[in-house]
Scaffold this active site. Structure first.
Site, mmCIF file in Angstrom:
data_model
loop_
_atom_site.group_PDB
_atom_site.id
_atom_site.type_symbol
_atom_site.label_atom_id
_atom_site.label_comp_id
_atom_site.label_asym_id
_atom_site.label_seq_id
_atom_site.Cartn_x
_atom_site.Cartn_y
_atom_site.Cartn_z
ATOM 1 N N THR A 80 0.816 -1.215 0.000
ATOM 2 C CA THR A 80 0.000 0.000 0.000
ATOM 3 C C THR A 80 0.855 1.274 0.000
ATOM 4 O O THR A 80 1.927 1.299 0.589
ATOM 5 C CB THR A 80 -0.852 0.015 1.283
ATOM 6 O OG1 THR A 80 -1.714 -1.104 1.242
ATOM 7 C CG2 THR A 80 -1.660 1.276 1.407
ATOM 8 N N ARG A 135 -12.352 -9.173 -1.517
ATOM 9 C CA ARG A 135 -11.811 -8.790 -0.199
ATOM 10 C C ARG A 135 -11.464 -7.293 -0.207
ATOM 11 O O ARG A 135 -10.900 -6.771 -1.147
ATOM 12 C CB ARG A 135 -10.564 -9.610 0.098
ATOM 13 C CG ARG A 135 -9.870 -9.290 1.421
ATOM 14 C CD ARG A 135 -8.766 -8.250 1.251
ATOM 15 N NE ARG A 135 -7.997 -8.062 2.472
ATOM 16 C CZ ARG A 135 -7.070 -7.135 2.629
ATOM 17 N NH1 ARG A 135 -6.795 -6.310 1.637
ATOM 18 N NH2 ARG A 135 -6.418 -7.009 3.749
ATOM 19 N N VAL A 136 -11.825 -6.624 0.873
ATOM 20 C CA VAL A 136 -11.526 -5.199 1.010
ATOM 21 C C VAL A 136 -10.653 -5.018 2.253
ATOM 22 O O VAL A 136 -10.969 -5.546 3.319
ATOM 23 C CB VAL A 136 -12.831 -4.382 1.134
ATOM 24 C CG1 VAL A 136 -12.529 -2.914 1.413
ATOM 25 C CG2 VAL A 136 -13.672 -4.525 -0.135
ATOM 26 N N GLY A 137 -9.562 -4.280 2.112
ATOM 27 C CA GLY A 137 -8.664 -4.025 3.242
ATOM 28 C C GLY A 137 -9.055 -2.772 4.000
ATOM 29 O O GLY A 137 -10.174 -2.274 3.891
ATOM 30 N N ASP A 138 -8.119 -2.262 4.773
ATOM 31 C CA ASP A 138 -8.408 -1.102 5.637
ATOM 32 C C ASP A 138 -8.310 0.231 4.917
ATOM 33 O O ASP A 138 -8.828 1.242 5.413
ATOM 34 C CB ASP A 138 -7.438 -1.081 6.821
ATOM 35 C CG ASP A 138 -5.981 -1.044 6.360
ATOM 36 O OD1 ASP A 138 -5.643 -1.792 5.425
ATOM 37 O OD2 ASP A 138 -5.205 -0.267 6.921
ATOM 38 N N THR A 148 -0.771 0.989 7.169
ATOM 39 C CA THR A 148 -0.426 -0.085 6.240
ATOM 40 C C THR A 148 -0.127 -1.350 7.045
ATOM 41 O O THR A 148 0.363 -1.265 8.174
ATOM 42 C CB THR A 148 0.777 0.298 5.364
ATOM 43 O OG1 THR A 148 1.260 -0.856 4.670
ATOM 44 C CG2 THR A 148 1.922 0.874 6.184
ATOM 45 N N GLY A 149 -0.410 -2.471 6.475
ATOM 46 C CA GLY A 149 -0.213 -3.737 7.189
ATOM 47 C C GLY A 149 -1.432 -4.612 6.963
ATOM 48 O O GLY A 149 -2.153 -4.432 5.985
ATOM 49 N N GLY A 175 -4.783 -5.430 6.762
ATOM 50 C CA GLY A 175 -5.952 -4.565 6.763
ATOM 51 C C GLY A 175 -7.030 -4.980 7.744
ATOM 52 O O GLY A 175 -7.641 -4.140 8.415
HETATM 53 N N1 ASP Z 1 -3.427 -2.566 4.434
HETATM 54 C C1 ASP Z 1 -3.479 -3.097 3.099
HETATM 55 C C2 ASP Z 1 -4.582 -4.078 2.983
HETATM 56 O O1 ASP Z 1 -4.779 -4.870 3.883
HETATM 57 C C3 ASP Z 1 -2.222 -3.758 2.725
HETATM 58 C C4 ASP Z 1 -1.007 -3.035 3.161
HETATM 59 O O2 ASP Z 1 -1.062 -1.947 3.590
HETATM 60 O O3 ASP Z 1 0.071 -3.570 3.118
HETATM 61 O O4 ASP Z 1 -5.231 -4.081 1.959
#
Ligand code: ASP
Length: 313
Positions: free
Chosen positions: A167, A195-198, A217-218, A220
């Site tokens: 991200t 799928r939807v992340g954060d 980021t990480g 989600g």
């Molecule tokens: N947070 C993002 C998600 O889960 C991925 C990321 O930030 O690395 O879609």
């Protein structure tokens, strides 16, 4: 005073090409502000720059999902007006953050998802782009091949097997004290379609107010369930320094979910922080037009969050 921070996600390399891409994106935002453009445009253009760069998992170069195609999420939030908009699980569009901006300014809605988001993008002039690069396709093919041959190989949940980054996001404070946040992602490697992340979750992976602008980021799912971006804002509102707030938030995220990630934040006084508990978190910052070292905090717990081929159903 203006302060701009951009990140290329946790686990992304910190080699020169990655850092130069981030610096160029931060510079783009600064130039937009210097030309008199508003904070949302500056944040959007910074993220566009990273969406165009195949090194990062946003726009061109996004990771592929389980079924071998790209679905992107993007969001933008104005700390002055409190306006927020996002797109989620959108296919065949490179600039998710710009579509989110259009949703904010040219629709009655706040979030558009799936085929509706793609349709909206087309109706607003965004051309078709599958966002797939040879590197990402090879990564996906390797993962599927290994799965079919029954081999247990670990993939980074954030980067995929070959993929090096994730991200992207931008937080900024403009010369008038206005804050903005913008973010874009291809999400997580081998995710289920839909799928939807954060990234497009207000308060989960992004937030902006008159106090601060935050992007995360990480993993989600963990940021959504803990409302981490909003938690950071609440801490700053209560008087915490951004670094203290983001550090507390990462500890809390790990305690509540066992997960890993990074947080980028700037507050209304121009105090900035970048905190993570992973192996790397490349960030660039420009303060008043000058590149500055970001006060990066790496907390001790390193990322052990992986997908195994057995996760590919
Ligand atoms: N947070 C993002 C998600 O889960 C991925 C990321 O930030 O690395 O879609």
């Amino acid at each position: 005073m203006s302060v701009i921070l951009v990140h290329g996600s946790v686990e992304t390399k910190t080699d020169p090409p990655y850092m130069l891409g981030l610096e160029a994106a931060a510079l783009t935002a600064y130039q937009e502000l210097a030309r008199g453009h508003d904070r949302l445009t500056a944040a959007e253009k910074a993220v566009n720059e990273l969406e165009n760069n195949p090194l990062y998992n946003a726009g061109l170069g996004s990771v592929l999902n389980r079924d071998g195609y790209v679905e992107v999420d993007g969001a933008i939030m104005d700390g002055v007006t409190g306006k927020f908009a996002a797109v989620a699980a959108m296919q065949e569009v490179r600039h998710a953050v710009s579509v989110a901006r259009k949703v904010m300014e040219e629709s009655r809605h706040v979030v558009l998802a799936g085929t509706g988001a793609t349709l909206f993008a087309r109706e607003h002039g965004f051309s078709a782009d599958n966002c797939i690069t040879a590197v990402q396709l090879a990564s996906w093919e390797t993962a599927i091949h290994l799965k079919r041959s029954g081999k247990e190989v670990e993939f980074s949940a954030f980067t995929g097997l070959i993929k090096e980054s994730d991200t992207v996001g931008c937080v900024l404070l403009d010369d008038h004290g206005g804050l903005a946040a913008a973010s874009s992602t291809g999400g997580s490697f081998l995710k289920l379609p839909g799928r939807v992340g954060d990234t497009p979750y207000i308060g989960g992976g992004i937030f902006a107010s008159s106090y601060c602008a935050v992007v995360c980021t990480g993993r989600g799912e963990a940021f959504i369930s803990t409302l981490t971006a909003k938690f950071v804002e609440e801490e700053i509102k209560s008087g915490s320094h951004p670094q203290e707030a983001a550090t507390k938030a990462i500890h809390r995220l790990h305690r509540l979910t066992g997960e890993f990630g990074g947080i980028l934040v700037v507050d209304s006084s121009g105090r900035a922080a970048a905190v993570h508990n992973c192996v790397s978190f490349p960030v660039a910052m420009i303060r008043n037009g000058i590149l500055e070292q970001v006060p990066l905090v790496q907390l001790p717990s390193h990322n052990t969050d992986t997908f195994e081929t057995s996760d590919v159903t």
